[in-house]
Design a protein around this motif. Sequence first.
Motif, PDB file in Angstrom:
ATOM      1  N   ILE A  37       0.652  -1.104  -0.096  1.00  8.19           N
ATOM      2  CA  ILE A  37      -0.129  -0.007  -0.358  1.00  8.19           C
ATOM      3  C   ILE A  37       1.185   0.769   0.170  1.00  8.19           C
ATOM      4  N   ARG A  68      -3.422  -4.554 -11.164  1.00  9.75           N
ATOM      5  CA  ARG A  68      -3.531  -3.429  -9.867  1.00  9.75           C
ATOM      6  C   ARG A  68      -4.642  -2.886 -10.045  1.00  9.75           C
ATOM      7  N   TYR A  69      -4.757  -2.920  -8.571  1.00 10.53           N
ATOM      8  CA  TYR A  69      -6.167  -2.224  -7.546  1.00 10.53           C
ATOM      9  C   TYR A  69      -5.842  -0.844  -7.827  1.00 10.53           C
ATOM     10  N   SER A  70      -6.560   0.162  -7.288  1.00 13.01           N
ATOM     11  CA  SER A  70      -6.355   1.172  -6.669  1.00 13.01           C
ATOM     12  C   SER A  70      -8.162   1.588  -6.294  1.00 13.01           C
ATOM     13  N   PHE A  71      -7.790   2.532  -4.712  1.00 13.24           N
ATOM     14  CA  PHE A  71      -8.472   2.948  -4.256  1.00 13.24           C
ATOM     15  C   PHE A  71      -7.786   4.499  -3.973  1.00 13.24           C
ATOM     16  N   ALA A  72      -8.887   5.274  -4.440  1.00 11.78           N
ATOM     17  CA  ALA A  72      -8.864   6.754  -3.745  1.00 11.78           C
ATOM     18  C   ALA A  72      -9.905   7.196  -2.729  1.00 11.78           C
ATOM     19  N   PHE A  73      -9.123   8.083  -2.302  1.00 14.59           N
ATOM     20  CA  PHE A  73      -9.593   8.805  -1.419  1.00 14.59           C
ATOM     21  C   PHE A  73      -8.877  10.351  -0.905  1.00 14.59           C
TER      22      PHE A  73
END
Length: 133
Positions: A37, A68-73
Motif C-alpha cells: 500500500i 493493479r487495484y487502486s482506491f482513491a480517497f
Amino acid sequence: MDPRRARQRRHRRQHGRHHSALHGGDDYSNYQHKGLIVLMLKTFSKVLSNGKFKSATHRVIRKEGKERYSFAFFSNVDPEKWLEPLPQFTEDAGEAPKYRRFLYKEYLQLRMRNKTHPPSRPEDAIDISYYAV
C-alpha cells in the motif's frame, strides 16, 4: 561516494526500503510486493513534517499481465486553518522550522492564481517553497 547517497543507503539498511521511499529516498516503481500500500501525501504534509515527508508525483507503470487495484480517497485541510511545522518535527527534534506559518486558503489562492494568471517564467510559479524560511 556522494555523502547524500551514503546516508540514503545507511537509512535503507536500518529501516528497510519502504521506509526510505516514504522519506523521498526511492522511486516506488521498483516495488513489486503483493499487498503493498502506497500512501501519497499532499504537499502540505511537507510543511507539517518540516520537510521530512515529501509528496510524491503520481505515476503508474503496470507490467503487462499483472493486476493493479487502486482506491482513491481525497481529503483536504480546512481553508481557514493555519499550517506550520509540527512541534514533533521542530522543537522536539531540536530543529528550526523550515517553513513559516501560513493560512491554507492563502496558499490555495496563490496556487489558483498560477492557473488563472500563469507566470511568464516557470520559476515564478508559487509552490510550497514560497513559505520556506
